[in-house]
Design an enzyme around this catalytic site. Sequence first.
Site, short mmCIF file in Angstrom:
data_model
loop_
_atom_site.label_atom_id
_atom_site.label_comp_id
_atom_site.label_asym_id
_atom_site.label_seq_id
_atom_site.Cartn_x
_atom_site.Cartn_y
_atom_site.Cartn_z
N VAL A 25 6.37 -6.62 9.43
CA VAL A 25 5.10 -6.73 10.14
C VAL A 25 5.30 -7.35 11.53
CG1 VAL A 25 2.87 -7.93 10.13
CG2 VAL A 25 3.66 -6.76 8.09
N THR A 79 4.37 -14.42 2.62
CA THR A 79 3.44 -15.15 1.74
C THR A 79 3.76 -14.69 0.31
OG1 THR A 79 1.80 -13.42 2.22
CG2 THR A 79 1.54 -15.52 3.36
N THR A 94 -0.66 -11.72 4.96
CA THR A 94 -1.73 -11.57 3.98
C THR A 94 -1.95 -12.92 3.30
OG1 THR A 94 -1.10 -9.29 3.67
CG2 THR A 94 -2.49 -10.26 1.95
N LEU A 121 -0.66 -1.82 8.02
CA LEU A 121 0.37 -0.79 8.20
C LEU A 121 1.07 -0.48 6.88
CD1 LEU A 121 3.42 -2.21 8.07
CD2 LEU A 121 2.80 -2.98 10.34
N ARG A 122 1.59 0.75 6.80
CA ARG A 122 2.38 1.15 5.63
C ARG A 122 3.84 1.22 6.04
NH1 ARG A 122 -0.35 6.82 5.25
NH2 ARG A 122 -0.04 6.45 7.46
N GLY A 153 4.88 -0.48 -6.28
CA GLY A 153 5.74 -1.64 -6.07
C GLY A 153 5.72 -2.01 -4.61
N CYS A 169 4.11 -5.76 -1.15
CA CYS A 169 2.70 -6.19 -1.04
C CYS A 169 1.89 -6.04 -2.33
CB CYS A 169 2.01 -5.42 0.08
SG CYS A 169 2.67 -5.84 1.70
N LYS A 224 9.58 3.23 -1.70
CA LYS A 224 8.96 4.47 -1.27
C LYS A 224 9.92 5.14 -0.29
CE LYS A 224 5.58 4.18 1.78
NZ LYS A 224 4.43 3.73 2.62
#
Length: 433
Positions: free
Chosen positions: A14, A88, A123, A150-151, A254, A257, A318
């Site tokens: 991020v 986090t 987050t 965002l992904r 999974g 996040c 992914k």
Amino acid sequence: MSAQTVCVIGSGYVGLTTAACFAHLGHDVVCTDIDADRVRRLKAGECPILEQGLDNLLREGLAGGRLRFTHDNKEAAGAEFIYLCVPTPQGDDGSADLSYIESAAREIGPVLTADSVVINKSTVPVGSTLVVERALGRSDVHVVSNPEFLREGSAVHDFLNPDRIVIGAEDQSAAVRVASLYLGIAAPLIVTDPASAETIKYAANAFLATKISFVNAIAAVCEAVGADMNDVVLGMGYDKRIGHEFLKPGPGWGGSCFPKDSRALVKIADNAGYEFDLLKGVITVNTEQFDRVAARAVDMVGGSVDGVTIAVWGLTFKARTDDLRDSPALEIISRLRAGGATITAFDPSMPDGKVDDHKRSALEGIDVVDSPYAACEGAAALLVLTEWDEFRWLDFDKVGELLAAKRVIDGRNLLDRESLRRRGFAYAGIGRV
Ligand SMILES: NC(=O)c1ccc[n+]([C@@H]2O[C@H](COP(=O)([O-])OP(=O)(O)OC[C@H]3O[C@@H](n4cnc5c(N)ncnc54)[C@H](O)[C@@H]3O)[C@@H](O)[C@H]2O)c1
């Protein structure tokens, strides 16, 4: 648009994307990290993560002098905006561990310029702006929530083309200043209070996880009644209220996040007096999905994987990322290894079969090889666990010759079932036999 001075604390998925994109938008950005090796690589223009377009933006920012890197968080001193993009992780009781946030805020608090704006992009649970305010120890700076959606795999595209920008602030003028950073990006802007902004992020992730668990549960029904899940999702998705996005069965969700954020939301609700049974069920269905996919592989090879070699295509959580954190593939592999299987795996994010030091522990006991074909040599079955597009276009005659038996468990319904069957493969997908 006038350039603003931005400091981004944390240069992970991020933070680095945020820093590189803000520099691309014309801002003057310094990005920090406590990981000295990462900072060294970034300064040299070497992108430490696989993310389409990020390496170009990194080089563009460095060359234009709008993006620089340091391990010293105190360089936040000169910035008007300070983004917190630190981890986090899940704490022992399921809640979000805010210790990285607090420690970063304590470090920068004494050096910040008056009237600067500290922004939570990590987050964080409801009430975290107060946690940051306390840790900063400053009453003359603003703390704002600006969650990131965002992904991984399309992080740069998502940052520059977001579905929406959410800003949660007590002080409207601080919200307007944060919004000005995004000038040039066309997206709906939602300005709200911090608690609502923080809740939007968790609710969105929980909803997406729910959608996948729901589809995987329907896939289990399809297997039981003999329906074809691919046709079922097609028929469902044309309903505009449902849509085709995120409606694909698979090995479970999974990544870095969904698992921690869904558990954190259960805990947030619990602390506030609401039993979030629906979300608990979503989490349970997901764990069961890992079991179900592993069990399909066991069935396919005759009831036991003890002493059996299984070829695996796809290790990342992914496609188009190198991120292994909480990857369903690793969950399923660990179940097969517990049953005595040997795993030979290929992942396109490690094309030469070389495993970086920081990934070694996650991949312990897995033989990572340098091609999808090498993974298949002598294996009793092939298990597809990540939806890398390139897997669809391989030479399946060659795959069949290399495998000890022509068996495929397609954990992503990625391959062409009919063409495989024509070639003599036994095929099992998710929600389709
Ligand atoms: N990865 C995603 O897809 C995604 C999407 C949206 C939101 N988020 C949230 O964003 C946050 C960051 O996630 P990430 O995936 O980028 O994590 P990450 O682990 O990739 O990156 C975090 C970085 O912060 C650095 N760091 C830790 N403490 C620091 C400190 N005190 N000072 C400077 N640097 C420090 C770490 O060394 C690491 O490089 C998390 O809260 C996550 O939930 C992640």
